[in-house]
Write a protein that holds these residues in place. Structure first.
Motif, PDB file in Angstrom:
ATOM      1  N   ASP A 243       0.509  -1.152   0.182  1.00 48.15           N
ATOM      2  CA  ASP A 243      -0.165   0.295  -0.126  1.00 48.15           C
ATOM      3  C   ASP A 243       0.795   1.075   0.028  1.00 48.15           C
ATOM      4  OD1 ASP A 243      -2.217  -1.739  -0.114  1.00 48.15           O
ATOM      5  OD2 ASP A 243      -2.342  -1.916   2.255  1.00 48.15           O
TER       6      ASP A 243
ATOM      7  N   ARG B 126       1.896   2.663  -3.240  1.00 44.77           N
ATOM      8  CA  ARG B 126       0.965   3.530  -4.315  1.00 44.77           C
ATOM      9  C   ARG B 126       0.862   4.257  -3.873  1.00 44.77           C
ATOM     10  NH1 ARG B 126      -1.817  -1.785  -2.095  1.00 44.77           N
ATOM     11  NH2 ARG B 126      -2.588  -3.322  -3.368  1.00 44.77           N
ATOM     12  N   ASP B 127       1.734   4.895  -2.782  1.00 42.20           N
ATOM     13  CA  ASP B 127       1.302   6.740  -2.113  1.00 42.20           C
ATOM     14  C   ASP B 127       2.543   7.123  -2.705  1.00 42.20           C
ATOM     15  OD1 ASP B 127      -1.484   6.179  -1.483  1.00 42.20           O
ATOM     16  OD2 ASP B 127      -0.224   5.536   0.350  1.00 42.20           O
TER      17      ASP B 127
ATOM     18  N   GLU C  67      -5.959   0.198  -9.586  1.00 43.85           N
ATOM     19  CA  GLU C  67      -5.798   1.178  -8.261  1.00 43.85           C
ATOM     20  C   GLU C  67      -7.481   1.698  -8.621  1.00 43.85           C
ATOM     21  OE1 GLU C  67      -5.930  -0.214  -4.933  1.00 43.85           O
ATOM     22  OE2 GLU C  67      -4.573  -1.521  -5.281  1.00 43.85           O
TER      23      GLU C  67
END
Length: 278
Positions: free
Chosen positions: A216, A219-220, A241
């Motif tokens: 996760d 993805r940031d 996503e």
């Protein structure tokens, strides 16, 4: 030793204050010719043309063998962009590194002593080359769309949106300028090519994609440090996503562009301005 009289020294001074500079468009035309008027440039363009034909043939073969597959003009164009994005950026690198590796800089910068004008002309040719590759990809994609419709009997789907197409052009320009900037920084063809393909191809495909799929935090973080991931939502590419465009995604584009395009370009310009020609 006999000293040289001051008046004789003054006589040897050449007044170039009234000498006209080389017209900028002439510099651009020269640099454009240097793009293809070498064996390396000619072979790169020839191989790229061959890859375009192969990519078009594979896409048409897939369409012909699968009744459920119907590629639109937008999808064909995106497929055609891939071959022209693989090898042609090498020309952007060679346009600047050849002045040092082939030792042509003594001639180039003697005919036009203002180095930044020569570099600016090279940058313009790189951008022209990037735009030409997009035009070529769209034209070949349009031909592929018509051929696919003729093969399958389906209706032709012209779905290239202006906004999305503009982002594809921006993406191509950014990567070509990135390649040019790495050439400015390193002034070595092998080193600049290696660094460019690591940053533009190997890291996104082999590292970032894996991290993006499983973590996760990736993805940031990754869209802030990789130009391809940052621009993907604007070019209609699904990163798994369902990311939608927003002010945050726009800032990711700006930050990643600053990291990989603006900063190397500034450092490279400074180095070229101070580099010693031998």
């Amino acid at each position: 030793m006999t000293a040289v009289p001051a008046e004789h020294t003054a006589d040897r001074t050449i007044d170039i204050s009234q000498t006209q500079q080389t017209p900028f468009m002439r510099l651009v035309s020269v640099e454009l010719r240097k793009m293809w008027d070498t064996r390396a440039g000619l072979w790169l363009l020839a191989v790229t043309g061959g890859l375009l034909v192969v990519a078009l043939g594979i896409a048409l073969l897939v369409v012909a063998l699968n009744d459920d597959v119907n590629l639109s003009a937008n999808e064909f164009s995106q497929i055609m962009v891939v071959p022209v994005s693989l090898l042609v950026p090498v020309l952007a690198i060679q346009s600047i590194t050849s002045e040092w590796s082939q030792r042509t800089g003594l001639v180039s910068f003697a005919l036009e002593p203002h180095r930044m004008r020569v570099v600016a002309a090279k940058l313009v040719t790189v951008m022209v080359l990037a735009l030409a590759t997009i035009v070529l990809a769209v034209v070949v994609g349009a031909v592929g769309t018509l051929l696919a419709a003729a093969i399958t009997g389906n209706d032709v789907v012209w779905d290239i949106e202006a906004g999305q197409f503009a982002w594809v052009v921006a993406n191509q320009l950014a990567y070509f300028v990135m390649a040019f900037a790495f050439g400015l920084v390193l002034l070595s063809t092998p080193a600049a090519i290696a660094v460019y393909y690591i940053v533009a191809l190997l890291l996104p495909v082999m590292v970032y994609s894996t991290l993006y799929a499983f973590f996760d935090w990736a993805r940031d973080v990754i869209p802030w440090i990789d130009l391809g991931f940052a621009m993907a939502p604007y070019m209609g590419q699904d990163m798994g996503e369902g990311v939608s465009t927003s002010s945050t995604t726009l800032m990711q584009v700006v930050v990643s562009a600053v990291i990989w395009v603006v900063v190397p370009l500034v450092i490279g310009l400074r180095r070229v301005a101070r580099a010693e020609l031998k």
